[in-house]
Design an enzyme around this catalytic site. Structure first.
Site, PDB file in Angstrom:
ATOM      1  N   SER A  58     -14.391 -10.620 -18.641  1.00  0.00           N
ATOM      2  CA  SER A  58     -15.334 -11.078 -17.614  1.00  0.00           C
ATOM      3  C   SER A  58     -16.126  -9.992 -16.911  1.00  0.00           C
ATOM      4  CB  SER A  58     -14.602 -11.927 -16.566  1.00  0.00           C
ATOM      5  OG  SER A  58     -14.383 -13.223 -17.068  1.00  0.00           O
ATOM      6  N   LYS A  61     -19.875 -10.168 -16.839  1.00  0.00           N
ATOM      7  CA  LYS A  61     -20.680 -10.868 -15.835  1.00  0.00           C
ATOM      8  C   LYS A  61     -21.462  -9.912 -14.945  1.00  0.00           C
ATOM      9  CE  LYS A  61     -17.608 -14.777 -16.222  1.00  0.00           C
ATOM     10  NZ  LYS A  61     -16.263 -15.272 -15.915  1.00  0.00           N
ATOM     11  N   SER A 112     -15.467 -15.731 -10.784  1.00  0.00           N
ATOM     12  CA  SER A 112     -15.537 -15.428 -12.211  1.00  0.00           C
ATOM     13  C   SER A 112     -15.731 -16.696 -13.032  1.00  0.00           C
ATOM     14  CB  SER A 112     -14.274 -14.684 -12.681  1.00  0.00           C
ATOM     15  OG  SER A 112     -14.513 -14.058 -13.918  1.00  0.00           O
TER      16      SER A 112
END
Length: 363
Positions: A58, A61, A112
């Site tokens: 993640s 991102k 997230s």
């Protein structure tokens, strides 16, 4: 061995022990790859497998948020669709509800949300493939040569990878965006009926922490990017596949702040040189640094500062006009540079008029 020689040997042994203890404090991490970088200059203070291409989960991102901020409008409204639903961590979006891009970005970076990542992509670019194209365009522009993106949320996929160095370069750039910096440093926020808490525990555990993003998949392991600012210096830390990332980041950041400091080579506005003006109302104009020129140094490192400007320039000269460059060198290598600009104006001298062109005086 004489007593004096034994004392000298003991002293040097102690000195070497202190050096290696300091280095050990920096390199003893659980990460497969790691980088510690000063944000403004890009100087790497510590690295381990920095260019190894790995799954990043993640922390992807960070790129998603940057692309959205560079290509989208924060207050643009978007209606969630079934195509935005995704597995894994979630903002818990529901098809049919409407949020603005800024709210989606909070869900992306604090919770997230894999669903938020898809919604952000559709909001900004319409099609997911087009948004991923923007991500890879941005990676190329930033010189991220060990990165390729296949989606905006970081779920494991063929052709989706990055390196610790590339992610540090990306984050150092993203932190120049004040909206990005504001979002990733937010500990919690309420959006409508949603309470979003930032997954980044370093915001409360690490002195000066200003973000930025956690990540995890079974294949990637724990991934983490953090940033902290202390005494005028901002450090970016990246670890990939690190089972003890919170501890490692605090140790690496402390190491950086304890062993490096920002050296101001030339503050903005300081007059550093002058240049002659051809055909001007003044003979020369002073030149000053357009912005602070600084660089992180360790121990007894020193910078050599050199101001470069042409011997003369033609009039007119206006304040702020770029007329040279000031450069900082470390061990003979240029490590930083800034423009020098005119600190004062010089208009053109009036052209000489022949006598027969002068107006007659009336008696």
């Amino acid at each position: 061995m004489s007593k004096q020689r034994r004392l000298c040997a003991a002293f040097f042994a102690l000195l070497l022990a202190s050096v290696f203890t300091c280095q050990a404090a920096a390199v003893n991490t659980s990460a497969a790859s790691a980088v510690l970088m000063e944000q403004k200059s890009g100087r790497v203070l510590y690295e381990q497998g920095a260019d190894d291409e790995r799954l990043i989960a993640s922390i992807t991102k960070i790129m998603t948020a940057l692309v959205a901020l560079e290509h989208g409008e924060l207050q643009k409204e978007y209606t969630v669709t079934a195509e935005d639903m995704a597995e894994g961590s979630s903002m818990y979006l529901k098809p049919g509800e409407t949020l603005c891009l800024e709210e989606l970005l909070y869900g992306l970076m604090l919770s997230s949300g894999n669903d938020a990542a898809l919604a952000v992509s559709h909001c900004v670019a319409g099609e997911l493939e087009d948004f991923v194209g923007l991500m890879n365009d941005t990676a190329r522009r930033l010189g991220m040569t060990h990165s390729h993106f296949a989606n905006p949320n970081g779920l494991d996929a063929q052709g989706h990878y990055s390196s610790a160095r590339d992610m540090a370069v990306l984050t150092a750039h993203a932190l120049k965006n004040q909206d990005f910096k504001r979002i990733v440093s937010t500990a919690s926020i309420t959006i409508g009926e949603r309470y979003l808490a930032n997954h980044n525990k370093l915001l409360r555990l690490c002195e000066g922490c200003i973000g930025v993003k956690t990540g995890y998949t079974k294949a990637a392991g724990r991934t983490l990017v953090s940033a902290a600012a202390r005494e005028g210096m901002t450090l970016v830390c990246v670890t990939l596949n690190d089972g003890d990332d919170w501890k490692d980041h605090m140790a690496l950041l402390d190491y950086g702040f304890e062993n490096y400091h920002m050296e101001m080579a030339a503050p903005a506005g300081r007059v550093l040189a002058s240049t002659l003006v051809r055909g001007g109302t003044v003979a020369q104009v002073p030149l000053m640094a357009a912005e602070d020129l600084s660089y992180p140094l360790a121990g007894d490192e020193t910078l050599t500062v050199v101001a470069r400007a042409p011997v003369s320039v033609p009039a007119p000269v206006v304040p702020g006009q770029v007329i040279g460059q000031v450069c900082a060198y470390l061990d003979g290598v240029e490590v930083a540079a800034a423009d020098m600009v005119a600190a004062a104006p010089s208009a053109c001298r009036a052209a000489f008029q022949p006598a027969d062109a002068l107006p007659l005086l009336r008696r």
